[in-house]
Motif scaffolding. Structure first.
Motif, PDB file in Angstrom:
ATOM      1  N   GLY A 171       1.408  -1.213  -0.211  1.00 26.61           N
ATOM      2  CA  GLY A 171      -0.045   0.462  -0.205  1.00 26.61           C
ATOM      3  C   GLY A 171       1.021   1.445   0.509  1.00 26.61           C
ATOM      4  N   THR A 172       0.192   2.350   0.153  1.00 24.32           N
ATOM      5  CA  THR A 172       0.359   3.613  -0.107  1.00 24.32           C
ATOM      6  C   THR A 172       0.503   4.276   0.762  1.00 24.32           C
ATOM      7  OG1 THR A 172       0.576   4.368  -2.389  1.00 24.32           O
ATOM      8  CG2 THR A 172       0.967   6.330  -1.648  1.00 24.32           C
ATOM      9  N   GLU A 224      -3.092   8.466   7.410  1.00 27.19           N
ATOM     10  CA  GLU A 224      -4.354   7.594   8.155  1.00 27.19           C
ATOM     11  C   GLU A 224      -4.828   6.276   7.218  1.00 27.19           C
ATOM     12  OE1 GLU A 224      -8.141  10.065   5.569  1.00 27.19           O
ATOM     13  OE2 GLU A 224      -8.199  10.462   7.469  1.00 27.19           O
ATOM     14  N   GLY A 225      -5.438   5.569   7.907  1.00 29.18           N
ATOM     15  CA  GLY A 225      -6.000   4.670   8.042  1.00 29.18           C
ATOM     16  C   GLY A 225      -4.585   3.703   8.369  1.00 29.18           C
ATOM     17  N   ALA A 226      -4.709   2.280   7.691  1.00 23.81           N
ATOM     18  CA  ALA A 226      -3.636   1.067   7.169  1.00 23.81           C
ATOM     19  C   ALA A 226      -2.121   1.071   7.249  1.00 23.81           C
ATOM     20  CB  ALA A 226      -4.356  -0.680   6.508  1.00 23.81           C
ATOM     21  N   PHE A 227      -2.029   2.830   6.244  1.00 24.56           N
ATOM     22  CA  PHE A 227      -0.578   2.274   5.888  1.00 24.56           C
ATOM     23  C   PHE A 227      -0.218   3.776   6.619  1.00 24.56           C
ATOM     24  CE2 PHE A 227      -2.649  -0.406   3.000  1.00 24.56           C
ATOM     25  CZ  PHE A 227      -1.516  -1.801   3.681  1.00 24.56           C
ATOM     26  N   THR A 228      -0.601   4.511   7.705  1.00 26.37           N
ATOM     27  CA  THR A 228       0.305   5.069   8.524  1.00 26.37           C
ATOM     28  C   THR A 228       1.714   4.469   8.329  1.00 26.37           C
ATOM     29  OG1 THR A 228      -0.955   4.601  10.257  1.00 26.37           O
ATOM     30  CG2 THR A 228      -1.992   6.749   9.181  1.00 26.37           C
ATOM     31  N   PRO A 229       2.830   5.946   8.906  1.00 27.24           N
ATOM     32  CA  PRO A 229       3.817   5.527   9.421  1.00 27.24           C
ATOM     33  C   PRO A 229       3.793   4.205  10.742  1.00 27.24           C
ATOM     34  CG  PRO A 229       4.133   7.843   8.377  1.00 27.24           C
ATOM     35  CD  PRO A 229       2.859   7.360   8.314  1.00 27.24           C
ATOM     36  N   ALA A 256      11.580 -14.703   5.957  1.00 28.14           N
ATOM     37  CA  ALA A 256      12.374 -13.544   5.898  1.00 28.14           C
ATOM     38  C   ALA A 256      11.686 -12.924   5.310  1.00 28.14           C
ATOM     39  CB  ALA A 256      13.280 -13.947   5.549  1.00 28.14           C
ATOM     40  N   GLU A 257      10.424 -12.901   4.902  1.00 29.95           N
ATOM     41  CA  GLU A 257      10.108 -12.367   4.264  1.00 29.95           C
ATOM     42  C   GLU A 257       8.484 -12.053   4.852  1.00 29.95           C
ATOM     43  OE1 GLU A 257       7.372 -10.779   0.179  1.00 29.95           O
ATOM     44  OE2 GLU A 257       8.517 -12.234   0.072  1.00 29.95           O
ATOM     45  N   ILE A 258       7.470 -11.027   4.998  1.00 24.87           N
ATOM     46  CA  ILE A 258       6.303 -11.021   6.097  1.00 24.87           C
ATOM     47  C   ILE A 258       5.555  -9.755   4.569  1.00 24.87           C
ATOM     48  CG2 ILE A 258       5.061  -9.902   7.430  1.00 24.87           C
ATOM     49  CD1 ILE A 258       7.060 -11.628   9.358  1.00 24.87           C
ATOM     50  N   THR A 259       4.444 -10.204   4.273  1.00 22.78           N
ATOM     51  CA  THR A 259       3.566  -9.678   4.092  1.00 22.78           C
ATOM     52  C   THR A 259       2.509  -8.350   4.645  1.00 22.78           C
ATOM     53  OG1 THR A 259       3.575 -10.681   1.708  1.00 22.78           O
ATOM     54  CG2 THR A 259       2.105  -9.027   1.675  1.00 22.78           C
ATOM     55  N   TYR A 260       2.591  -7.534   4.314  1.00 21.26           N
ATOM     56  CA  TYR A 260       1.835  -6.090   5.649  1.00 21.26           C
ATOM     57  C   TYR A 260       0.856  -5.323   4.047  1.00 21.26           C
ATOM     58  CZ  TYR A 260      -0.261  -2.096   7.849  1.00 21.26           C
ATOM     59  OH  TYR A 260      -0.986  -1.545   8.781  1.00 21.26           O
ATOM     60  N   GLU A 261      -0.248  -5.987   5.073  1.00 27.32           N
ATOM     61  CA  GLU A 261      -1.896  -5.168   3.660  1.00 27.32           C
ATOM     62  C   GLU A 261      -2.812  -4.626   4.165  1.00 27.32           C
ATOM     63  OE1 GLU A 261      -2.925  -9.415   2.871  1.00 27.32           O
ATOM     64  OE2 GLU A 261      -1.441  -9.344   0.553  1.00 27.32           O
ATOM     65  N   GLY A 262      -1.859  -4.116   5.658  1.00 33.61           N
ATOM     66  CA  GLY A 262      -2.912  -3.495   6.250  1.00 33.61           C
ATOM     67  C   GLY A 262      -4.216  -4.265   7.177  1.00 33.61           C
TER      68      GLY A 262
END
Length: 218
Positions: free
Chosen positions: A182-183, A187-192, A212-218
């Motif tokens: 995500g960008t 606000e929302g799931a992709f705040t710093p 060794a890799e995890i995906t963050y999709e919010g």
């Protein structure tokens, strides 16, 4: 015993600042490395005001000698490194027909090569249980052609993390990249802050099921 230490490479506002604050709340001392003094100093002063022990340095992380010296000095002052976080990448608004080879190599030196410099500098100060975390991006899998070098950087750094994890795991040190799908937003799931939380959790995976890799999709 000294407080655990996180070294944040590519420190400043955004995810790196949020992650420094997250570890500070967990009782860590913080060492910051960035290429511009003003944002690094501002973050250091904010953390210090909250009672966190902070060291910081300004260095061009693509200058291997200067960067290695700065990172080594910070680690040596603490005598330990428990977490290394690597955040840098270059955004260059050029498509593949505009992008020059020297520009691509310069961007890869920042977004990938500098991770080698950082890890090699802190390795003597890491013991079993230490962690390397990296801010990844969906650009590794879905590159935007108008910023062609970014996808190359993110694919490269993710690949390098896998190699680092395989190399270090025998000594109990693990590496992980978090692919942010995500960008970044205010606000929302992709705040710093939310992305920083995902990085914090990734570093605390169960060793038996380490990825060794995890995906963050919010």
């Amino acid at each position: 015993m000294n407080a655990p230490l996180i070294v944040v490479v590519g420190a400043g506002p955004g995810v790196s600042g949020s992650l420094a604050r997250r570890y500070a709340r967990d009782g860590y001392s913080v060492a910051l490395v960035g290429n511009e003094e003003a944002p690094v100093r501002a973050l250091a002063e904010e953390l210090e005001a909250g009672g966190t022990a902070v060291q910081w340095a300004v260095a061009d992380v693509t200058d291997t000698t200067a960067a290695a010296s700065a990172i080594t000095d910070l680690a040596a002052q603490a005598g330990r490194v428990d977490v290394l976080h690597f955040n840098p990448s270059a955004f260059r608004h050029k498509n593949p027909l505009e992008l020059q080879v020297d520009e691509l190599l310069a961007d890869v030196a920042l977004g990938v090569g500098a991770l080698l410099t950082a890890v090699q500098a802190v390795r003597p100060f890491m013991s079993a249980g230490a962690r390397v975390t990296v801010t990844g991006s969906m650009a590794a899998d879905e590159p935007w052609s108008e910023a062609a070098s970014l996808g190359v950087q993110k694919a490269g750094v993710r690949n390098l993390v896998h190699s680092l994890d395989a190399t270090l795991k025998g000594d109990g040190v693990r590496a992980v990249s978090v692919t942010v799908c995500g960008t970044l937003s205010t606000e929302g799931a992709f705040t710093p802050d939310r992305v920083a939380d995902a990085l914090f959790v990734a570093a605390r995976q169960d060793e038996d099921g380490w990825r060794a890799e995890i995906t963050y999709e919010g």
